[in-house]
Write a protein that holds these residues in place. Structure first.
Motif, PDB file in Angstrom:
ATOM      1  N   SER A  17       0.813  -1.219   0.000  1.00  0.00           N
ATOM      2  CA  SER A  17       0.000   0.000   0.000  1.00  0.00           C
ATOM      3  C   SER A  17       0.849   1.273   0.000  1.00  0.00           C
ATOM      4  O   SER A  17       0.339   2.365  -0.235  1.00  0.00           O
ATOM      5  N   LYS A  18       2.147   1.136   0.276  1.00  0.00           N
ATOM      6  CA  LYS A  18       3.080   2.274   0.245  1.00  0.00           C
ATOM      7  C   LYS A  18       4.334   1.860  -0.512  1.00  0.00           C
ATOM      8  O   LYS A  18       4.601   0.658  -0.665  1.00  0.00           O
ATOM      9  N   PRO A  19       5.132   2.829  -0.987  1.00  0.00           N
ATOM     10  CA  PRO A  19       6.384   2.487  -1.688  1.00  0.00           C
ATOM     11  C   PRO A  19       7.307   1.666  -0.789  1.00  0.00           C
ATOM     12  O   PRO A  19       7.397   1.899   0.419  1.00  0.00           O
ATOM     13  N   THR A  20       7.985   0.687  -1.383  1.00  0.00           N
ATOM     14  CA  THR A  20       8.903  -0.186  -0.644  1.00  0.00           C
ATOM     15  C   THR A  20      10.235  -0.260  -1.388  1.00  0.00           C
ATOM     16  O   THR A  20      10.304   0.057  -2.574  1.00  0.00           O
ATOM     17  N   PRO A  21      11.312  -0.713  -0.710  1.00  0.00           N
ATOM     18  CA  PRO A  21      12.630  -0.750  -1.347  1.00  0.00           C
ATOM     19  C   PRO A  21      12.678  -1.684  -2.567  1.00  0.00           C
ATOM     20  O   PRO A  21      12.025  -2.732  -2.583  1.00  0.00           O
ATOM     21  N   SER A  22      13.451  -1.274  -3.572  1.00  0.00           N
ATOM     22  CA  SER A  22      13.763  -2.154  -4.703  1.00  0.00           C
ATOM     23  C   SER A  22      15.129  -2.755  -4.413  1.00  0.00           C
ATOM     24  O   SER A  22      16.097  -2.019  -4.204  1.00  0.00           O
ATOM     25  N   ASP A  23      15.199  -4.062  -4.388  1.00  0.00           N
ATOM     26  CA  ASP A  23      16.445  -4.707  -3.965  1.00  0.00           C
ATOM     27  C   ASP A  23      16.471  -6.132  -4.483  1.00  0.00           C
ATOM     28  O   ASP A  23      15.438  -6.687  -4.883  1.00  0.00           O
ATOM     29  N   VAL A  24      17.653  -6.735  -4.494  1.00  0.00           N
ATOM     30  CA  VAL A  24      17.783  -8.170  -4.757  1.00  0.00           C
ATOM     31  C   VAL A  24      18.359  -8.779  -3.489  1.00  0.00           C
ATOM     32  O   VAL A  24      19.472  -8.449  -3.076  1.00  0.00           O
ATOM     33  N   LEU A  25      17.574  -9.641  -2.851  1.00  0.00           N
ATOM     34  CA  LEU A  25      17.954 -10.195  -1.548  1.00  0.00           C
ATOM     35  C   LEU A  25      18.545 -11.594  -1.681  1.00  0.00           C
ATOM     36  O   LEU A  25      18.085 -12.406  -2.487  1.00  0.00           O
ATOM     37  N   SER A  26      19.568 -11.858  -0.870  1.00  0.00           N
ATOM     38  CA  SER A  26      20.168 -13.186  -0.795  1.00  0.00           C
ATOM     39  C   SER A  26      19.573 -13.952   0.376  1.00  0.00           C
ATOM     40  O   SER A  26      18.928 -13.368   1.252  1.00  0.00           O
ATOM     41  N   SER A  68      -2.189  -5.953   1.598  1.00  0.00           N
ATOM     42  CA  SER A  68      -1.515  -4.804   1.009  1.00  0.00           C
ATOM     43  C   SER A  68      -0.728  -4.025   2.069  1.00  0.00           C
ATOM     44  O   SER A  68       0.403  -3.586   1.830  1.00  0.00           O
ATOM     45  N   GLU A  69      -1.317  -3.892   3.259  1.00  0.00           N
ATOM     46  CA  GLU A  69      -0.634  -3.197   4.354  1.00  0.00           C
ATOM     47  C   GLU A  69       0.527  -4.035   4.903  1.00  0.00           C
ATOM     48  O   GLU A  69       1.593  -3.497   5.229  1.00  0.00           O
ATOM     49  N   ALA A  70       0.324  -5.348   4.999  1.00  0.00           N
ATOM     50  CA  ALA A  70       1.386  -6.235   5.506  1.00  0.00           C
ATOM     51  C   ALA A  70       2.598  -6.228   4.576  1.00  0.00           C
ATOM     52  O   ALA A  70       3.748  -6.339   5.030  1.00  0.00           O
ATOM     53  N   LEU A  71       2.355  -6.076   3.271  1.00  0.00           N
ATOM     54  CA  LEU A  71       3.449  -6.109   2.289  1.00  0.00           C
ATOM     55  C   LEU A  71       4.347  -4.876   2.389  1.00  0.00           C
ATOM     56  O   LEU A  71       5.459  -4.883   1.849  1.00  0.00           O
ATOM     57  N   VAL A  72       3.905  -3.846   3.069  1.00  0.00           N
ATOM     58  CA  VAL A  72       4.788  -2.699   3.328  1.00  0.00           C
ATOM     59  C   VAL A  72       5.953  -3.161   4.204  1.00  0.00           C
ATOM     60  O   VAL A  72       7.094  -2.739   4.021  1.00  0.00           O
ATOM     61  N   TYR A  73       5.660  -4.062   5.152  1.00  0.00           N
ATOM     62  CA  TYR A  73       6.685  -4.600   6.056  1.00  0.00           C
ATOM     63  C   TYR A  73       7.341  -5.854   5.466  1.00  0.00           C
ATOM     64  O   TYR A  73       8.542  -6.038   5.579  1.00  0.00           O
ATOM     65  N   TYR A  74       6.516  -6.698   4.861  1.00  0.00           N
ATOM     66  CA  TYR A  74       6.999  -7.962   4.286  1.00  0.00           C
ATOM     67  C   TYR A  74       7.108  -7.828   2.760  1.00  0.00           C
ATOM     68  O   TYR A  74       6.645  -8.694   2.019  1.00  0.00           O
ATOM     69  N   TYR A  75       7.719  -6.737   2.301  1.00  0.00           N
ATOM     70  CA  TYR A  75       7.753  -6.450   0.861  1.00  0.00           C
ATOM     71  C   TYR A  75       8.455  -7.522   0.030  1.00  0.00           C
ATOM     72  O   TYR A  75       8.125  -7.699  -1.144  1.00  0.00           O
ATOM     73  N   PRO A  76       9.409  -8.314   0.602  1.00  0.00           N
ATOM     74  CA  PRO A  76       9.983  -9.387  -0.225  1.00  0.00           C
ATOM     75  C   PRO A  76       8.939 -10.371  -0.748  1.00  0.00           C
ATOM     76  O   PRO A  76       9.111 -10.958  -1.820  1.00  0.00           O
TER      77      PRO A  76
END
Length: 446
Positions: A17-26, A68-76
């Motif tokens: 629901s809000k912008p989240t980091p763009s990243d590639v996680l290991s 949608s709100e949870a994915l702000v925290y769990y964006y991976p």
């Protein structure tokens, strides 16, 4: 039971629901185990709420908003997961592609399906998705897929298909709890932490020792005719088994846990059902959590795989003929390994060495292995979803791990039957020819 149908809409993608980091996680060394590269299906069953406040709210809309709100925290979980060929490692691209979300409607009541208490697999599979047509092989697969199914009684199910590579049972419970809290307008009680580098090992330079012992063989394996079933062991039966094993020991010198005695019993029951040869080796795998024992400790909110697999090996003859209390004591002794920090680090280093040397291979089911996973605390995760909908059941299906046949899961009891209080479900997949003998062994216990 009367036939029913499920009407499914098209998948859509739910984004943070809000912008989240763009990243590639290991990932950690443990996460990278190819045997965990599967989707674990879990179903929450929510009873109809007669409160007026819920009548204007569609369950799917509420869950979609909470997701949608949870994915702000769990964006991976809104990204895409892929194992790269050049190094054999998993990477998660956080591109906010979104979580595949499916809305469905069933033309029956939850009570007509016993609230999924009897775990009819063909029925339960209707309410959880483990793959999405929106996935792209080049980009990777979705680590999370959700399906919300509404029933004619007003109740609904939430089917979570969650990648085991991304999260273990403890981490999954943390995410389920986060969604429940957000659906009720609360703040998260635990914020998620990625930090998978904490469980990355250092490759060992000297060659790893390879066990040459021959695994036991079953005349029924390999087989494509596999049956799933769940056997419930009542609390009185577990108590009798523990008392029996206590008498076998000299003066009942050691207290055996429910897990130890039941693991030993089921292991022997599988040996007999599969007719494993007595001069071959049979192995029991079981997971022991690291969160509370590793030094330095993992941060609260870590939701990756944080366990090690312990292995107990005996010959088929030993498993058949030794007192069952002795087998249970072998399991008890093996559990102690994980309380040694040096052992933890050495084991993770060995797993990292296998990964570096491309020896990280999927275990194919033979029957000689029993991989036991304990999901008994699954039902304690969430009591209520937003707007007062009560969670009356939580269940999981067998997943494609250790070739299914070699996987055994301990489950919480059904809530609808008072006589099953404190019972334990034993979820197994076995060749059709072996299932009747396994059923006979389990019946003898009850």
């Amino acid at each position: 039971m009367a036939p029913f149908s499920v009407d499914r809409k098209d998948f859509e993608l739910v984004k943070p629901s809000k912008p989240t980091p763009s990243d590639v996680l290991s990932f950690s060394t443990i996460d990278n185990d190819v045997n965990l590269e599967t989707i674990s299906p879990t179903i929450f069953v929510c009873k109809a709420n007669n409160d007026d406040s819920s009548k204007t709210v569609e369950p799917a809309d509420m869950i979609k908003q909470a997701l949608s709100e949870a994915l702000v925290y769990y964006y991976p979980l809104a990204g895409r997961l892929k194992r790269h060929k050049h190094d054999g490692r998993l990477k998660l691209t956080c591109n906010t592609n979104g979580v595949p979300f499916l809305v469905a409607a069933a033309d029956c009541t939850l009570s007509s399906l016993s609230y999924l208490d009897d775990l009819n697999f063909e029925i339960a599979r209707e309410f959880v998705s483990t793959s999405s047509p929106l996935d792209d092989e080049e980009v990777g697969s979705s680590p999370l897929i959700l399906q919300v199914t509404k029933f004619s009684c007003g109740g609904f199910t939430i089917g979570f298909g969650l990648s085991h590579s991304v999260s273990d049972g403890f981490g999954a419970a943390q995410f389920f709890q986060a969604m429940a809290e957000l659906s009720k307008g609360k703040e998260l009680s635990v914020k998620p932490v990625w930090e998978r580098e904490r469980l990355v090992g250092t490759p060992i330079k000297e060659p790893l020792k390879v066990d040459k012992a021959s695994p036991a063989k079953s005349p029924y394996m390999p087989s494509s005719d596999i049956l799933d079933d769940c056997f419930y062991v009542k609390s009185e039966s577990i108590k009798r088994l523990k008392e029996s094993l206590a008498k076998e020991q000299m003066n009942g010198r050691r207290t055996l846990t429910t897990f130890e005695v039941l693991a030993a019993f089921v292991w022997r029951a599988r040996l007999r059902a599969l007719k494993l040869n007595h001069d071959g080796i049979t192995t029991l795998y079981f997971a022991t959590g690291l969160r509370k024992v590793i030094n330095p400790p993992l941060p609260e909110g870590y939701y990756g795989n944080a366990f090690l697999t312990s292995a107990v090996e005996v010959t088929g003859k030993e498993l058949e003929e030794k007192p069952l209390s002795e087998i249970a004591n072998l399991i008890k002794e093996k559990k102690k390994d994980v309380f040694d920090n040096n052992y933890i680090r050495r084991t993770i280093d060995a797993l990292e060495t296998e990964l570096v040397n491309r020896q990280n291979e999927k275990i194919k089911a033979t029957g000689a292995l029993m991989a036991l996973t304990d999901w008994r605390n699954l039902g304690l995760v969430v009591d209520e979803i937003g707007f007062g909908w009560k969670v009356v059941n939580v269940t999981t299906l067998q997943w494609e791990c250790f070739g299914s046949v070699d996987l055994c899961t301990f489950l919480p009891p059904p809530k609808s039957d008072p006589s099953m209080k404190d019972a334990i479900g034993i979820l197994v997949s076995l060749p059709r020819q072996a299932m009747s003998k396994f059923k006979e062994e389990m019946s003898a216990l009850n």
